[in-house]
Design a protein around this motif. Structure first.
Motif, mmCIF file in Angstrom:
data_model
loop_
_atom_site.group_PDB
_atom_site.id
_atom_site.type_symbol
_atom_site.label_atom_id
_atom_site.label_comp_id
_atom_site.label_asym_id
_atom_site.label_seq_id
_atom_site.Cartn_x
_atom_site.Cartn_y
_atom_site.Cartn_z
ATOM 1 N N LYS A 11 0.528 74.722 63.632
ATOM 2 C CA LYS A 11 0.100 75.721 64.626
ATOM 3 C C LYS A 11 1.060 76.909 64.649
ATOM 4 O O LYS A 11 0.639 78.066 64.754
ATOM 5 N N GLU A 12 2.347 76.619 64.559
ATOM 6 C CA GLU A 12 3.345 77.689 64.568
ATOM 7 C C GLU A 12 3.173 78.599 63.356
ATOM 8 O O GLU A 12 3.157 79.841 63.486
ATOM 9 N N ALA A 13 3.046 78.013 62.180
ATOM 10 C CA ALA A 13 2.872 78.824 60.972
ATOM 11 C C ALA A 13 1.621 79.684 61.065
ATOM 12 O O ALA A 13 1.638 80.880 60.718
ATOM 13 N N LEU A 14 0.526 79.097 61.525
ATOM 14 C CA LEU A 14 -0.723 79.863 61.658
ATOM 15 C C LEU A 14 -0.548 81.019 62.622
ATOM 16 O O LEU A 14 -0.996 82.145 62.347
ATOM 17 N N SER A 15 0.124 80.782 63.745
ATOM 18 C CA SER A 15 0.305 81.856 64.725
ATOM 19 C C SER A 15 1.155 82.991 64.155
ATOM 20 O O SER A 15 0.913 84.166 64.449
ATOM 21 N N HIS A 16 2.133 82.664 63.328
ATOM 22 C CA HIS A 16 2.960 83.702 62.701
ATOM 23 C C HIS A 16 2.123 84.553 61.749
ATOM 24 O O HIS A 16 2.238 85.786 61.726
ATOM 25 N N VAL A 17 1.317 83.892 60.957
ATOM 26 C CA VAL A 17 0.505 84.620 59.979
ATOM 27 C C VAL A 17 -0.558 85.460 60.693
ATOM 28 O O VAL A 17 -0.830 86.604 60.297
ATOM 29 N N GLN A 18 -1.145 84.939 61.738
ATOM 30 C CA GLN A 18 -2.116 85.708 62.511
ATOM 31 C C GLN A 18 -1.485 86.956 63.123
ATOM 32 O O GLN A 18 -2.142 87.979 63.287
ATOM 33 N N ALA A 19 -0.188 86.876 63.431
ATOM 34 C CA ALA A 19 0.524 88.030 63.977
ATOM 35 C C ALA A 19 0.940 89.026 62.910
ATOM 36 O O ALA A 19 1.364 90.141 63.229
ATOM 37 N N GLY A 20 0.851 88.630 61.619
ATOM 38 C CA GLY A 20 1.154 89.551 60.536
ATOM 39 C C GLY A 20 2.270 89.139 59.601
ATOM 40 O O GLY A 20 2.662 89.927 58.723
ATOM 41 N N ALA A 21 2.802 87.925 59.732
ATOM 42 C CA ALA A 21 3.866 87.481 58.822
ATOM 43 C C ALA A 21 3.373 87.454 57.384
ATOM 44 O O ALA A 21 2.233 87.067 57.108
ATOM 45 N N ASP A 22 4.252 87.858 56.468
ATOM 46 C CA ASP A 22 3.900 87.880 55.042
ATOM 47 C C ASP A 22 4.167 86.540 54.354
ATOM 48 O O ASP A 22 3.472 86.180 53.404
ATOM 49 N N ILE A 23 5.192 85.821 54.818
ATOM 50 C CA ILE A 23 5.588 84.533 54.249
ATOM 51 C C ILE A 23 6.041 83.652 55.404
ATOM 52 O O ILE A 23 6.724 84.126 56.328
ATOM 53 N N VAL A 24 5.694 82.373 55.367
ATOM 54 C CA VAL A 24 6.231 81.433 56.346
ATOM 55 C C VAL A 24 7.199 80.489 55.641
ATOM 56 O O VAL A 24 6.979 80.090 54.487
ATOM 57 N N ALA A 25 8.293 80.151 56.342
ATOM 58 C CA ALA A 25 9.369 79.371 55.731
ATOM 59 C C ALA A 25 9.711 78.184 56.626
ATOM 60 O O ALA A 25 10.535 78.306 57.536
ATOM 61 N N PRO A 26 9.081 77.027 56.412
ATOM 62 C CA PRO A 26 9.377 75.855 57.230
ATOM 63 C C PRO A 26 10.746 75.260 56.918
ATOM 64 O O PRO A 26 11.059 74.962 55.760
ATOM 65 N N SER A 27 11.552 75.089 57.973
ATOM 66 C CA SER A 27 12.928 74.622 57.806
ATOM 67 C C SER A 27 13.193 73.292 58.481
ATOM 68 O O SER A 27 14.330 72.834 58.527
ATOM 69 N N ASP A 28 12.161 72.649 58.983
ATOM 70 C CA ASP A 28 12.263 71.482 59.853
ATOM 71 C C ASP A 28 12.662 70.204 59.131
ATOM 72 O O ASP A 28 13.202 69.288 59.717
ATOM 73 N N MET A 29 12.292 70.073 57.872
ATOM 74 C CA MET A 29 12.529 68.894 57.030
ATOM 75 C C MET A 29 11.694 67.683 57.428
ATOM 76 O O MET A 29 12.072 66.534 57.157
ATOM 77 N N MET A 30 10.528 67.909 58.023
ATOM 78 C CA MET A 30 9.583 66.815 58.235
ATOM 79 C C MET A 30 8.864 66.500 56.928
ATOM 80 O O MET A 30 8.517 67.422 56.171
ATOM 81 N N ASP A 31 8.609 65.240 56.664
ATOM 82 C CA ASP A 31 7.836 64.858 55.484
ATOM 83 C C ASP A 31 6.398 65.350 55.629
ATOM 84 O O ASP A 31 5.766 65.142 56.667
ATOM 85 N N GLY A 32 5.890 66.026 54.590
ATOM 86 C CA GLY A 32 4.497 66.446 54.576
ATOM 87 C C GLY A 32 4.213 67.784 55.219
ATOM 88 O O GLY A 32 3.052 68.191 55.304
ATOM 89 N N ARG A 33 5.253 68.522 55.608
ATOM 90 C CA ARG A 33 4.954 69.759 56.349
ATOM 91 C C ARG A 33 4.381 70.856 55.478
ATOM 92 O O ARG A 33 3.599 71.676 55.943
ATOM 93 N N ILE A 34 4.717 70.880 54.196
ATOM 94 C CA ILE A 34 4.147 71.911 53.325
ATOM 95 C C ILE A 34 2.634 71.715 53.210
ATOM 96 O O ILE A 34 1.858 72.670 53.342
ATOM 97 N N ALA A 35 2.202 70.485 53.009
ATOM 98 C CA ALA A 35 0.766 70.211 52.904
ATOM 99 C C ALA A 35 0.045 70.544 54.199
ATOM 100 O O ALA A 35 -1.054 71.131 54.190
ATOM 101 N N ALA A 36 0.649 70.197 55.338
ATOM 102 C CA ALA A 36 0.014 70.467 56.627
ATOM 103 C C ALA A 36 -0.135 71.958 56.867
ATOM 104 O O ALA A 36 -1.185 72.438 57.352
ATOM 105 N N ILE A 37 0.884 72.728 56.518
ATOM 106 C CA ILE A 37 0.830 74.180 56.712
ATOM 107 C C ILE A 37 -0.140 74.817 55.723
ATOM 108 O O ILE A 37 -0.941 75.690 56.085
#
Length: 324
Positions: free
Chosen positions: A149-175
């Motif tokens: 949800k966070e990544a989507l909200s950033h992109v909807q606001a105009g972000a060019d790239i999202v960079a997940p730093s959380d280190m949860m397993d599977g977060r790249i696939a989920a995003i």
């Protein structure tokens, strides 16, 4: 190739020769500048452990972003300090959150500057951890939904790239899944693929106000002793469709930069973290080192180890030196 027939010093005789045979090059295009956006107005608070770096309200962020653009630096990465925090980091994925508003402000004034956003919950949770707490630890799968949800909200606001730093397993696939389902399949993911539980993060935690309220992050960030695990982490992110791989921190993990460069063909990012920055600044202030020289040598070392891009608090200083 034995002495005296081969004399390596022949190619070091003067600056022009050295420049012509130089193997590794640091360019302004390689740099990404981190910024800390704080809720409110007329805020410009220097971080005590990071001279020259500030928590800033949006109008000051935009002004500094223009300076970054004018120096030729192609991108910034944003971290947020929200008005309020709660157990699930609601501001992180709110349409009116601090980062979402900051993205819109930068894009309105400086549309050509690339905006990367850190995707994590630690800056927004009242406990300071990177996800939803269950039984005293971060619940991996419950956190994935909020990160997406966070990544989507950033992109909807105009972000060019999202960079997940959380280190949860599977977060790249989920995003990747939520971005694609909402028509944002062209947006790249810059994965903090290899992120260690490091003592080098101390000044950042002051800057982002993200120190854990209890325990530590060792159940989800990596053990600094592990090398093969880094390759497994990176391979999983590649399989889940990451577009960039990152190693964080960089200076004590140059061997991992080289490992990833040799094993994967995605663009590789080094994060020259807060502790690395602050050590250079503190030693230079004491007169113990040539601050500019050590800064440039450190960044060049990261490039030589295999980094294509470097996230660094030194970006503006380095850009000025490179322009000389």
């Amino acid at each position: 190739m034995n002495f005296p027939d081969y004399r390596p010093r022949r190619l070091r005789r003067n600056a022009t020769l050295r420049r012509m045979v130089r193997e590794t090059h640091l360019r302004v295009d390689d740099l990404i500048y981190p910024m800390f956006s704080a809720f409110g107005t007329n805020i410009k608070k220097e971080i005590s452990s990071m001279p020259g770096i500030y928590q800033q309200s949006i109008e000051h962020i935009v002004a500094e972003a223009k300076e970054v653009r004018d120096l030729g630096i192609p991108a910034v990465i944003l971290f947020g300090i929200p008005e309020a925090k709660d157990a699930v980091g609601s501001d992180a994925y709110s349409d009116s959150g601090i980062i979402q508003n900051t993205i819109r402000a930068i894009k309105a004034e400086i549309p050509g500057l690339l905006v990367i956003t850190d995707v994590c919950l630690c800056e927004y949770t009242d406990h300071g951890h990177c996800g939803v707490i269950k039984d005293g630890d971060v619940d991996n799968d419950a956190t994935l939904e909020l990160l997406a949800k966070e990544a989507l909200s950033h992109v909807q606001a105009g972000a060019d790239i999202v960079a997940p730093s959380d280190m949860m397993d599977g977060r790249i696939a989920a995003i990747r899944m939520i971005l694609d389902e909402n028509g944002f399949d062209p947006v790249p993911i810059m994965s903090y693929a290899v992120k260690y539980a490091s003592s080098y993060y101390g000044p950042f935690r002051e800057a982002a106000e993200s120190t854990p309220g209890f325990g530590d992050r060792r159940s989800y960030q990596m053990d600094p002793a592990n090398r093969l695990e880094a390759l497994r982490e990176a391979a999983q992110d590649v399989a889940e469709a990451a577009d960039f791989l990152m190693v964080k921190p960089a200076l004590a993990y140059l061997d991992l930069l080289r490992e990833l460069k040799d094993n994967f063909d995605l663009p590789l990012v080094a994060y020259n973290v807060s502790g690395e920055y602050s050590m250079v600044k503190a030693a230079a202030e004491k007169g113990w080192i040539d601050g500019d020289g050590v800064m440039m040598e450190t960044l060049l070392g990261m490039k030589r180890a295999g980094a294509d891009l470097i996230i660094t608090y030194h970006a503006k200083e380095a850009a000025r030196l490179l322009a000389r």
